[in-house]
Design an enzyme around this catalytic site. Structure first.
Site, PDB file in Angstrom:
ATOM      1  N   ASP A  95       0.830  -1.210   0.000  1.00  0.00           N
ATOM      2  CA  ASP A  95       0.000   0.000   0.000  1.00  0.00           C
ATOM      3  C   ASP A  95       0.860   1.254   0.000  1.00  0.00           C
ATOM      4  O   ASP A  95       2.040   1.222   0.341  1.00  0.00           O
ATOM      5  CB  ASP A  95      -0.883   0.024   1.256  1.00  0.00           C
ATOM      6  N   LYS A 115      -1.140   3.113  -5.355  1.00  0.00           N
ATOM      7  CA  LYS A 115      -0.977   4.278  -6.231  1.00  0.00           C
ATOM      8  C   LYS A 115      -2.265   4.584  -6.953  1.00  0.00           C
ATOM      9  O   LYS A 115      -3.008   3.699  -7.333  1.00  0.00           O
ATOM     10  CB  LYS A 115       0.104   3.972  -7.284  1.00  0.00           C
ATOM     11  N   GLY A 175       0.249  -0.706   5.745  1.00  0.00           N
ATOM     12  CA  GLY A 175       0.757   0.223   6.749  1.00  0.00           C
ATOM     13  C   GLY A 175       0.144  -0.056   8.111  1.00  0.00           C
ATOM     14  O   GLY A 175      -1.006  -0.486   8.209  1.00  0.00           O
ATOM     15  N   GLY A 176       0.920   0.169   9.154  1.00  0.00           N
ATOM     16  CA  GLY A 176       0.399  -0.022  10.518  1.00  0.00           C
ATOM     17  C   GLY A 176       0.070  -1.472  10.779  1.00  0.00           C
ATOM     18  O   GLY A 176       0.851  -2.372  10.459  1.00  0.00           O
ATOM     19  N   ASP A 177      -1.092  -1.713  11.353  1.00  0.00           N
ATOM     20  CA  ASP A 177      -1.569  -3.075  11.590  1.00  0.00           C
ATOM     21  C   ASP A 177      -2.685  -3.384  10.583  1.00  0.00           C
ATOM     22  O   ASP A 177      -3.543  -2.532  10.342  1.00  0.00           O
ATOM     23  CB  ASP A 177      -2.125  -3.190  13.023  1.00  0.00           C
ATOM     24  N   MET A 194      -7.554   9.056   9.755  1.00  0.00           N
ATOM     25  CA  MET A 194      -8.218   9.571   8.549  1.00  0.00           C
ATOM     26  C   MET A 194      -9.070  10.788   8.898  1.00  0.00           C
ATOM     27  O   MET A 194     -10.163  10.977   8.360  1.00  0.00           O
ATOM     28  CB  MET A 194      -9.100   8.470   7.912  1.00  0.00           C
TER      29      MET A 194
HETATM   30  N1  SAH Z   1      -3.733   0.153   9.344  1.00  0.00           N
HETATM   31  C1  SAH Z   1      -3.231   1.479   9.634  1.00  0.00           C
HETATM   32  C2  SAH Z   1      -4.279   2.553   9.480  1.00  0.00           C
HETATM   33  C3  SAH Z   1      -4.780   2.713   8.056  1.00  0.00           C
HETATM   34  S1  SAH Z   1      -5.937   4.023   7.901  1.00  0.00           S
HETATM   35  C4  SAH Z   1      -2.627   1.492  11.035  1.00  0.00           C
HETATM   36  O1  SAH Z   1      -2.775   0.523  11.778  1.00  0.00           O
HETATM   37  O2  SAH Z   1      -1.965   2.468  11.376  1.00  0.00           O
HETATM   38  C5  SAH Z   1      -4.894   5.346   7.389  1.00  0.00           C
HETATM   39  C6  SAH Z   1      -4.732   6.365   8.488  1.00  0.00           C
HETATM   40  O3  SAH Z   1      -3.788   5.912   9.436  1.00  0.00           O
HETATM   41  C7  SAH Z   1      -4.206   7.697   8.040  1.00  0.00           C
HETATM   42  O4  SAH Z   1      -5.214   8.529   7.508  1.00  0.00           O
HETATM   43  C8  SAH Z   1      -3.657   8.262   9.329  1.00  0.00           C
HETATM   44  O5  SAH Z   1      -4.693   8.763  10.143  1.00  0.00           O
HETATM   45  C9  SAH Z   1      -3.097   7.017   9.977  1.00  0.00           C
HETATM   46  N2  SAH Z   1      -1.645   6.840   9.744  1.00  0.00           N
HETATM   47  C10 SAH Z   1      -1.047   5.807   9.153  1.00  0.00           C
HETATM   48  N3  SAH Z   1       0.283   5.961   9.162  1.00  0.00           N
HETATM   49  C11 SAH Z   1       0.535   7.127   9.784  1.00  0.00           C
HETATM   50  C12 SAH Z   1       1.724   7.853  10.129  1.00  0.00           C
HETATM   51  N4  SAH Z   1       2.939   7.404   9.823  1.00  0.00           N
HETATM   52  N5  SAH Z   1       1.574   9.027  10.776  1.00  0.00           N
HETATM   53  C13 SAH Z   1       0.374   9.514  11.117  1.00  0.00           C
HETATM   54  N6  SAH Z   1      -0.778   8.870  10.815  1.00  0.00           N
HETATM   55  C14 SAH Z   1      -0.698   7.694  10.164  1.00  0.00           C
END
Ligand code: SAH
Length: 243
Positions: free
Chosen positions: A33, A55, A86-88, A169
């Site tokens: 992603d 993209k 990204g993230g979890d 978001m």
């Molecule tokens: N699965 C992801 C979230 C996806 S939704 C997680 O666990 O983090 C996408 C949102 O995550 C973005 O709009 C923002 O609010 C947040 N986000 C993701 N990466 C970020 C970062 N490095 N810094 C700040 N906000 C982030």
């Protein structure tokens, strides 16, 4: 034939799990992603096929259906597919939806968690999301408006809790979010913060109050991805923030 769904964490490559990294190196193809940090993409061996599905092609992002069919066709070719998010993957990441489709198509899968952005943003901004003196609960909320433009946030119920509210978001709807909490009776002096690009070199942090946060974001041209944190714990940022 297998799909591994991996949480890449919020951006800083060192925050990825060892398990995730090991699977990444064993992959035949990686679908990633937009929010996955460049440093993490650069770790993937050159022999692995890399496909960015975040993209925007023209104005349209690759649809969930297209991503799913790509995952399925690659897996059915006998490849080890890594789906990197990204993230979890299970925190506003649509990981559950993608796994349901794999399940329906009898494709074996595993999931590896990642450090979610609310957690990382709090730590990197010096804001403990819970603290016995300030907050008794933690709420992770989407600020993404529904198709009719309405927010799916029950401000009235949340405003009555002594909690920390983390909104993902939320930048596009920040004015409505702050107004929603204020109209629900939350004190305008409630500390609030924004952490933009958390954990990356480009991280920026802004601390104000529920009343000033939107103006603060406008003045500083805050962009996505950003995490919004509302709650008394934000006052600790000055003391505990090291960045
Ligand atoms: N699965 C992801 C979230 C996806 S939704 C997680 O666990 O983090 C996408 C949102 O995550 C973005 O709009 C923002 O609010 C947040 N986000 C993701 N990466 C970020 C970062 N490095 N810094 C700040 N906000 C982030």
């Amino acid at each position: 034939m297998k799909v591994t769904l991996i949480g890449a964490g919020p951006g800083d490559a060192e925050l990825m799990t060892i398990k995730g990294l090991n699977r990444l190196k064993q992959a035949d193809v990686v679908l990633y992603d937009r929010l996955v940090g460049e440093d993490i993409i650069s770790i993937i061996p050159d022999t692995v096929e890399k496909i960015c599905v975040g993209k925007h092609t023209g104005k349209h992002p690759v649809s969930q259906e297209e991503i799913a069919s790509l995952m399925i066709s690659k897996a059915k070719q006998g490849l080890h597919v890594v789906r990197l998010k990204g993230g979890d993957p299970f925190v506003f990441g649509r990981g559950g939806e993608e796994l349901e489709i794999l399940y329906e198509n009898n494709i074996p899968f595993e999931v590896i968690p990642g450090v979610s952005s609310p957690i990382a943003a709090g730590v990197y901004a010096g804001i403990p999301l819970t603290h016995r003196d300030y907050s008794s609960s933690l709420h992770i909320i989407t600020g993404h408006a529904k198709k009719n433009g309405q927010l799916d946030i029950d401000f009235k119920r949340l405003a009555g809790l002594n909690g920390t509210f983390v909104i993902l978001m939320g930048i596009a709807s920040l004015e409505n979010i702050c107004t929603g909490f204020l109209e629900a009776g939350m004190d305008g002096q409630t500390p609030a913060a924004i952490v933009e690009n958390a954990t990356l070199k480009s991280q920026r942090k802004f601390v104000g109050t529920l009343k000033t946060l939107f103006e603060l974001s406008q003045r500083n041209h805050v962009v996505s991805p950003s995490v919004v944190i509302i709650g008394a714990v934000c006052t600790l940022s000055d003391k505990l923030g090291t960045l």
